[in-house]
Scaffold this active site. Structure first.
Site, mmCIF file in Angstrom:
data_model
loop_
_atom_site.group_PDB
_atom_site.id
_atom_site.type_symbol
_atom_site.label_atom_id
_atom_site.label_comp_id
_atom_site.label_asym_id
_atom_site.label_seq_id
_atom_site.Cartn_x
_atom_site.Cartn_y
_atom_site.Cartn_z
ATOM 1 N N LYS A 148 -14.390 -6.276 43.537
ATOM 2 C CA LYS A 148 -13.459 -6.739 42.493
ATOM 3 C C LYS A 148 -12.156 -7.216 43.114
ATOM 4 C CE LYS A 148 -11.501 -5.521 37.996
ATOM 5 N NZ LYS A 148 -11.761 -6.879 37.479
ATOM 6 N N HIS A 183 -13.990 0.534 39.797
ATOM 7 C CA HIS A 183 -14.844 -0.657 39.850
ATOM 8 C C HIS A 183 -15.426 -0.815 41.247
ATOM 9 C CE1 HIS A 183 -12.791 -1.721 36.065
ATOM 10 N NE2 HIS A 183 -13.851 -2.467 35.826
HETATM 11 N N1 LIG Z 1 -14.398 -9.502 30.117
HETATM 12 C C1 LIG Z 1 -15.398 -8.770 30.608
HETATM 13 O O1 LIG Z 1 -16.135 -8.065 29.886
HETATM 14 C C2 LIG Z 1 -15.662 -8.804 32.079
HETATM 15 C C3 LIG Z 1 -16.738 -8.098 32.623
HETATM 16 C C4 LIG Z 1 -17.029 -8.249 33.970
HETATM 17 C C5 LIG Z 1 -16.244 -9.069 34.750
HETATM 18 N N2 LIG Z 1 -15.190 -9.713 34.192
HETATM 19 C C6 LIG Z 1 -14.384 -10.640 34.956
HETATM 20 O O2 LIG Z 1 -15.159 -11.811 35.147
HETATM 21 C C7 LIG Z 1 -14.764 -12.436 36.359
HETATM 22 C C8 LIG Z 1 -16.006 -12.683 37.215
HETATM 23 O O3 LIG Z 1 -16.553 -11.460 37.635
HETATM 24 P P1 LIG Z 1 -17.820 -11.444 38.618
HETATM 25 O O4 LIG Z 1 -18.009 -10.024 39.027
HETATM 26 O O5 LIG Z 1 -18.954 -12.183 38.013
HETATM 27 O O6 LIG Z 1 -17.227 -12.272 39.860
HETATM 28 P P2 LIG Z 1 -18.014 -13.161 40.917
HETATM 29 O O7 LIG Z 1 -17.054 -13.382 42.029
HETATM 30 O O8 LIG Z 1 -19.348 -12.572 41.214
HETATM 31 O O9 LIG Z 1 -18.266 -14.538 40.142
HETATM 32 C C9 LIG Z 1 -17.306 -15.536 39.965
HETATM 33 C C10 LIG Z 1 -18.012 -16.864 40.057
HETATM 34 O O10 LIG Z 1 -17.072 -17.904 39.755
HETATM 35 C C11 LIG Z 1 -17.351 -18.941 40.652
HETATM 36 N N3 LIG Z 1 -16.269 -19.908 40.802
HETATM 37 C C12 LIG Z 1 -15.230 -19.887 41.664
HETATM 38 N N4 LIG Z 1 -14.499 -21.012 41.563
HETATM 39 C C13 LIG Z 1 -15.101 -21.770 40.609
HETATM 40 C C14 LIG Z 1 -14.828 -23.034 40.052
HETATM 41 N N5 LIG Z 1 -13.767 -23.766 40.451
HETATM 42 N N6 LIG Z 1 -15.640 -23.499 39.082
HETATM 43 C C15 LIG Z 1 -16.715 -22.786 38.673
HETATM 44 N N7 LIG Z 1 -17.029 -21.573 39.171
HETATM 45 C C16 LIG Z 1 -16.225 -21.064 40.115
HETATM 46 C C17 LIG Z 1 -17.659 -18.228 41.965
HETATM 47 O O11 LIG Z 1 -18.287 -19.098 42.907
HETATM 48 C C18 LIG Z 1 -18.555 -17.117 41.470
HETATM 49 O O12 LIG Z 1 -19.901 -17.524 41.425
HETATM 50 C C19 LIG Z 1 -13.735 -11.506 36.994
HETATM 51 O O13 LIG Z 1 -12.449 -11.969 36.627
HETATM 52 C C20 LIG Z 1 -14.003 -10.171 36.337
HETATM 53 O O14 LIG Z 1 -12.890 -9.329 36.316
HETATM 54 C C21 LIG Z 1 -14.882 -9.587 32.886
HETATM 55 O O1 LIG Z 2 -16.513 -6.248 37.441
HETATM 56 C C1 LIG Z 2 -15.387 -6.571 37.019
HETATM 57 O O2 LIG Z 2 -14.607 -7.266 37.690
HETATM 58 C C2 LIG Z 2 -14.966 -6.151 35.671
HETATM 59 N N1 LIG Z 2 -13.809 -6.569 35.234
HETATM 60 C C3 LIG Z 2 -13.296 -6.375 33.931
HETATM 61 C C4 LIG Z 2 -11.835 -5.953 33.957
HETATM 62 O O3 LIG Z 2 -11.099 -6.324 34.894
HETATM 63 O O4 LIG Z 2 -11.407 -5.268 33.030
HETATM 64 C C5 LIG Z 2 -14.149 -5.575 33.002
HETATM 65 C C6 LIG Z 2 -15.149 -4.687 33.663
HETATM 66 C C7 LIG Z 2 -15.864 -5.309 34.849
#
Ligand SMILES: NC(=O)c1ccc[n+]([C@@H]2O[C@H](COP(=O)([O-])OP(=O)(O)OC[C@H]3O[C@@H](n4cnc5c(N)ncnc54)[C@H](O)[C@@H]3O)[C@@H](O)[C@H]2O)c1
Ligand SMILES: O=C(O)C1=N[C@H](C(=O)O)CCC1
Length: 286
Positions: free
Chosen positions: A168, A164
């Site tokens: 992350k 990643h």
């Molecule tokens: N399930 C999936 O398919 C998938 C895919 C990508 C990322 N993710 C997960 O999603 C999450 C976010 O990833 P990202 O790359 O966008 O991260 P990021 O850090 O770019 O975004 C997170 C956002 O949450 C905000 N935030 C923090 N505290 C907050 C609060 N109290 N209230 C509202 N917003 C708040 C931050 O300011 C930021 O804008 C991570 O946990 C990542 O692992 C999951």
């Molecule tokens: O960008 C990230 O952070 C992602 N998190 C997810 C995970 O932890 O599995 C999925 C892929 C992107």
């Protein structure tokens, strides 16, 4: 009459939140209609984009919805891509507003997973560490390969490599942990499966009933998982990689739509669902 689904995005100014806002506002559809209207773009009060238009922040067009720390009154469904620290308040808000929720945030604690299950007694929730179609299909394939090889002469060693982007915060990825959980079930071993995170020093020989995890953080990689099935004399590598974040954003939107419209047009009842349910793969012969 506008019968689009009123969507609030939690973590709206983040990397993923921006792509959800962009796709929900029709940025990538031929006719500009995604089936959603973005009515809320929630982020932390200290975020520098607070007060700016969420569509502009996402690089599309003005939506007349500011990025705000306040929750909108009128949301019908919430998609959460935030941080574990932000998760509790998000779930509490959805429960009190009886609002269906898609949880994509990873790195949740065991206690947070319990509170998610409790919340799902009153509202419908889709929770998955990866919203990607390709990843969920690969999970089913990994289960099948494990079952086919688990009794092979000489044994099979299963290791999970994930790559990643450097930003992350959690490791290993939620997706890698889910792959490991599903593979461990499919191993059907007599002894409990050991989950081994990295190796260093004089570790001794690898035991048969372990799964190894290796988390690589490089550049702007939007997510890649390789499951290695190593045998004596040959190996299989199952590789699934995102080219950009839209596979996750469009999967989350599909999950939100499924919560609202179900399989037969009606809303889903309270319960804890995953992407296998959304994609119609819950009963797949895994
Ligand atoms: N399930 C999936 O398919 C998938 C895919 C990508 C990322 N993710 C997960 O999603 C999450 C976010 O990833 P990202 O790359 O966008 O991260 P990021 O850090 O770019 O975004 C997170 C956002 O949450 C905000 N935030 C923090 N505290 C907050 C609060 N109290 N209230 C509202 N917003 C708040 C931050 O300011 C930021 O804008 C991570 O946990 C990542 O692992 C999951
Ligand atoms: O960008 C990230 O952070 C992602 N998190 C997810 C995970 O932890 O599995 C999925 C892929 C992107």
């Amino acid at each position: 009459m506008n019968n689009t689904i009123k969507l609030a995005v939690h973590g709206a100014a983040g990397r993923m939140g921006q792509r959800v806002v962009a796709l929900a506002s029709g940025a990538d559809t031929v006719d500009d209609t995604s089936g959603f209207t973005v009515v809320g773009a929630i982020d932390h009060s200290s975020h520098p984009k607070i007060g700016q238009d969420a569509g502009v922040v996402a690089g599309v067009r003005s939506l007349d919805v500011p990025v705000s720390a306040d929750w909108p009154e009128k949301a019908e469904v919430v998609i959460d891509f935030s941080l574990p620290e932000a998760f509790d308040a998000c779930v509490a808000r959805c429960v009190s507003a009886a609002c269906p929720l898609v949880v994509a945030t990873t790195g949740l604690s065991d206690q947070q997973k319990e509170s998610l299950a409790e919340a799902a007694q009153t509202i419908p929730i889709v929770w998955a560490p990866s919203m990607s179609l390709a990843v969920n299909l690969s999970m089913r394939m990994a289960q099948q390969i494990t079952k086919a090889l688990r009794d092979v002469a000489g044994g099979v060693d299963i290791e999970i490599l994930e790559r990643h982007h450097r930003f992350k915060a959690d490791a290993p990825s939620g997706t890698a942990l889910k792959f490991g959980e599903l593979i461990a079930d499919a191993m059907n071993a007599d002894d409990p499966v050991k989950h081994v995170h990295g190796r260093e020093g004089h570790t001794g020989q690898r035991s048969r009933n372990e799964i190894g995890y290796h988390a690589i953080r490089v550049g702007d990689n939007p997510g890649e998982h390789t499951i290695v099935f190593g045998m004596l004399g040959e190996k299989i590598e199952l590789n699934v990689a995102a080219s950009n974040r839209d596979c996750y954003a469009s999967g989350a939107l599909a999950a939100a739509k499924w919560l609202m419209r179900g399989n037969d047009g009606g809303p889903m009842p309270a319960g804890l669902y995953n992407m296998f349910d959304v994609l119609g793969m819950a009963d797949a012969d895994a």
